[in-house]
Design an enzyme around this catalytic site. Structure first.
Site, mmCIF file in Angstrom:
data_model
loop_
_atom_site.group_PDB
_atom_site.id
_atom_site.type_symbol
_atom_site.label_atom_id
_atom_site.label_comp_id
_atom_site.label_asym_id
_atom_site.label_seq_id
_atom_site.Cartn_x
_atom_site.Cartn_y
_atom_site.Cartn_z
ATOM 1 N N GLY A 270 32.039 -18.180 1.588
ATOM 2 C CA GLY A 270 31.324 -17.832 2.819
ATOM 3 C C GLY A 270 32.231 -17.961 4.022
ATOM 4 O O GLY A 270 32.578 -19.064 4.435
ATOM 5 N N VAL A 271 32.630 -16.803 4.572
ATOM 6 C CA VAL A 271 33.497 -16.845 5.758
ATOM 7 C C VAL A 271 32.722 -16.305 6.966
ATOM 8 O O VAL A 271 33.158 -15.389 7.654
ATOM 9 C CB VAL A 271 34.844 -16.104 5.534
ATOM 10 C CG1 VAL A 271 35.749 -16.934 4.655
ATOM 11 C CG2 VAL A 271 34.634 -14.718 4.936
ATOM 12 N N GLY A 272 31.537 -16.902 7.183
ATOM 13 C CA GLY A 272 30.719 -16.572 8.354
ATOM 14 C C GLY A 272 31.212 -17.378 9.540
ATOM 15 O O GLY A 272 32.415 -17.656 9.667
ATOM 16 N N LYS B 298 11.841 -32.763 11.721
ATOM 17 C CA LYS B 298 11.953 -31.359 11.325
ATOM 18 C C LYS B 298 10.569 -30.742 11.415
ATOM 19 O O LYS B 298 9.559 -31.425 11.197
ATOM 20 C CB LYS B 298 12.459 -31.271 9.873
ATOM 21 C CG LYS B 298 13.169 -29.974 9.548
ATOM 22 C CD LYS B 298 14.626 -30.002 9.939
ATOM 23 C CE LYS B 298 15.303 -28.687 9.661
ATOM 24 N NZ LYS B 298 16.722 -28.703 9.972
ATOM 25 N N VAL C 143 31.090 -20.588 10.479
ATOM 26 C CA VAL C 143 31.850 -21.823 10.222
ATOM 27 C C VAL C 143 33.061 -21.526 9.332
ATOM 28 O O VAL C 143 34.183 -21.966 9.620
ATOM 29 C CB VAL C 143 30.971 -22.901 9.556
ATOM 30 C CG1 VAL C 143 31.780 -24.157 9.278
ATOM 31 C CG2 VAL C 143 29.763 -23.248 10.419
HETATM 32 P P1 NAD Z 1 26.739 -17.739 8.547
HETATM 33 O O1 NAD Z 1 25.460 -17.065 8.197
HETATM 34 O O2 NAD Z 1 27.438 -17.367 9.805
HETATM 35 O O3 NAD Z 1 27.796 -17.575 7.352
HETATM 36 C C1 NAD Z 1 27.447 -17.637 6.026
HETATM 37 C C2 NAD Z 1 28.318 -16.639 5.296
HETATM 38 O O4 NAD Z 1 28.081 -16.788 3.892
HETATM 39 C C3 NAD Z 1 27.985 -15.184 5.640
HETATM 40 O O5 NAD Z 1 29.182 -14.496 5.994
HETATM 41 C C4 NAD Z 1 27.359 -14.643 4.363
HETATM 42 O O6 NAD Z 1 27.640 -13.267 4.165
HETATM 43 C C5 NAD Z 1 28.028 -15.506 3.314
HETATM 44 N N1 NAD Z 1 27.313 -15.606 2.032
HETATM 45 C C6 NAD Z 1 25.981 -15.627 1.801
HETATM 46 N N2 NAD Z 1 25.739 -15.742 0.481
HETATM 47 C C7 NAD Z 1 26.949 -15.816 -0.129
HETATM 48 C C8 NAD Z 1 27.356 -15.960 -1.474
HETATM 49 N N3 NAD Z 1 26.492 -16.013 -2.470
HETATM 50 N N4 NAD Z 1 28.685 -16.014 -1.730
HETATM 51 C C9 NAD Z 1 29.592 -15.926 -0.740
HETATM 52 N N5 NAD Z 1 29.250 -15.775 0.548
HETATM 53 C C10 NAD Z 1 27.949 -15.727 0.859
HETATM 54 O O7 NAD Z 1 26.402 -19.308 8.524
HETATM 55 P P2 NAD Z 1 27.250 -20.476 9.175
HETATM 56 O O8 NAD Z 1 26.688 -20.778 10.520
HETATM 57 O O9 NAD Z 1 28.695 -20.192 9.005
HETATM 58 O O10 NAD Z 1 26.830 -21.701 8.255
HETATM 59 C C11 NAD Z 1 27.332 -21.796 6.931
HETATM 60 C C12 NAD Z 1 26.575 -22.905 6.200
HETATM 61 O O11 NAD Z 1 26.769 -24.138 6.885
HETATM 62 C C13 NAD Z 1 25.070 -22.690 6.161
HETATM 63 O O12 NAD Z 1 24.599 -23.209 4.941
HETATM 64 C C14 NAD Z 1 24.547 -23.554 7.316
HETATM 65 O O13 NAD Z 1 23.220 -23.992 7.073
HETATM 66 C C15 NAD Z 1 25.510 -24.717 7.263
HETATM 67 N N6 NAD Z 1 25.688 -25.384 8.553
HETATM 68 C C16 NAD Z 1 26.086 -24.681 9.624
HETATM 69 C C17 NAD Z 1 26.265 -25.326 10.842
HETATM 70 C C18 NAD Z 1 26.720 -24.574 12.049
HETATM 71 O O14 NAD Z 1 27.082 -25.199 13.047
HETATM 72 N N7 NAD Z 1 26.745 -23.234 12.024
HETATM 73 C C19 NAD Z 1 26.033 -26.720 10.955
HETATM 74 C C20 NAD Z 1 25.650 -27.429 9.808
HETATM 75 C C21 NAD Z 1 25.482 -26.745 8.608
#
Ligand code: NAD
Length: 360
Positions: free
Chosen positions: A180-182, A80, A184
């Site tokens: 969190g419905v981003g 990292k 993933v």
């Molecule tokens: P993203 O930013 O697309 O989605 C995160 C969502 O969480 C957003 O919609 C945001 O508005 C919401 N959010 C933030 N704070 C919040 C809260 N307090 N309560 C409710 N919702 C909240 O991120 P992602 O790519 O979907 O990743 C989600 C998590 O998974 C992150 O922690 C990321 O580090 C981890 N992760 C992601 C991946 C990947 O492939 N994208 C891989 C491993 C781990």
């Protein structure tokens, strides 16, 4: 901070400090272990309180990457990097080109990628001075958005937890709360909705929440109310540190598993969950779909990332279900917490690999 003393605690192989005067780049690259392969891990740009905090983060995160890849059976090591400073002021092409030069000087022992506060544009600037960088854009030889594989892996992992904890083989009628419905979270909702789960979702982004709720007929709750939701499974897909003294007592779910990294605020919260009869899916095990995706993209990068590689990555990602079966079995058999069982398995795999390397 005693650097080598800290490295000794978790057997880090090397830590590299770089400074580039004209761009203001101050960076630490931590390589935890390369037994399984080159150390892969993203580059975090953060305004740390002190150099000690930055070093601590680099050491902790690089070790996490070694364990994640080892448990997932991906031949990559753990590394990292952190760039110290305010990304809104310091970001420049010169800085990332200098960073790429430093990465290059490690001769491929470390491969970098995106992390908190670094963007695909930053990685493209790094790529001007090093080939040891990978990012998700398919047109640049990357692996596509890793969120698809991450969501699929979480879905597969939750099937294992469902069987172990609730003796069920299907999500039909199972109540699931997604925080969190981003990228993933939304894709995961799609899998769960298709299987008949009843969804409750929360997101701080109100417009996004409304769109996802409509798509999957989900109930919505305020961000702080998702912990109290009357659900069987709680799925953290927003940020880390969400399982704490403040939140755990409110959780009604009997299973916790989601994509967010470092969900347990402190290690002891794993024991608190067990004492409350909640089965916790170790985060770096259930969210490994992303790293599996990156691995196949790297391995097959000569002919670009295509459907064939996606299929291989998907097959490998599906194994997360069996890996969690094994972790839950070891956890109950040996009386250790699931995240401790995962660490044990990672260390055993590393030990075996070291032994077979020393014999060959
Ligand atoms: P993203 O930013 O697309 O989605 C995160 C969502 O969480 C957003 O919609 C945001 O508005 C919401 N959010 C933030 N704070 C919040 C809260 N307090 N309560 C409710 N919702 C909240 O991120 P992602 O790519 O979907 O990743 C989600 C998590 O998974 C992150 O922690 C990321 O580090 C981890 N992760 C992601 C991946 C990947 O492939 N994208 C891989 C491993 C781990």
């Amino acid at each position: 901070m005693d650097v080598i003393q800290n490295m000794m605690e978790y057997s880090h192989q090397s830590t590299h400090f770089f400074y580039h005067k004209s761009s203001g780049l101050k960076t630490i690259i931590s390589i935890h272990d390369t037994t399984m392969g080159p150390a892969l891990g993203g580059c975090r740009f953060f305004n740390y309180k002190s150099e000690s905090h930055a070093l601590e983060d680099a050491l902790r995160l690089s070790r996490g990457m070694t364990y994640k890849s080892a448990v997932a059976g991906v031949p990559l090591g753990g590394g990292k990097s952190v760039i110290i400073g305010d990304h809104t002021h310091l970001r420049s092409r010169e800085l990332f080109r200098a960073f790429g030069t430093f990465v290059n000087s490690l001769g491929g022992r470390y491969i970098t990628s995106v992390d908190v506060n670094t963007t695909v544009q930053d990685l493209k600037w790094m790529h001007e001075t090093t080939r040891y960088v990978t990012w998700p854009n398919e047109s640049y030889g990357g692996s596509g958005d890793p969120s698809y594989m991450t969501a699929y892996g979480v879905y597969c992992g939750l099937k294992s937890a469902l069987r172990h904890q609730l003796a069920k083989d299907s999500f039909a009628g199972v109540r699931i709360g997604v925080q969190g419905v981003g990228s993933v979270g939304e894709l995961l909702c799609e899998h769960l909705h298709r299987d008949g789960a009843i969804l409750t979702i929360a997101d701080t982004h109100k417009a996004r929440l409304a769109v996802v709720a409509k798509k999957f007929g989900a109930k919505t709750v305020a961000p702080n109310d998702i912990y109290k939701a009357d659900v069987d499974i709680f799925v953290p897909c927003a940020m880390g540190g969400v399982l704490s003294d403040d939140t755990i007592p409110h959780i009604k779910a009997k299973i916790i598993g989601g994509a967010a990294n470092n969900q347990l605020l402190e290690d002891r919260h794993g024991a608190l969950l067990r004492d409350l009869g909640i089965l916790y899916c170790p985060d770096y095990v259930i969210n490994a779909g992303g790293i599996i995706n990156v691995y196949y993209a790297l391995r097959d990068s000569t002919d670009g990332f295509n459907a064939k590689h996606v299929e291989k990555a998907r097959k490998h990602t599906a194994e997360i279900e069996g890996t969690l079966d094994h972790i839950f079995t070891v956890s109950s058999r040996d009386g250790v917490l699931p995240h401790e069982a995962a660490s044990l398995i990672a260390r055993e795999k590393l030990e075996q690999a070291r032994k077979s390397q020393s014999q060959s």
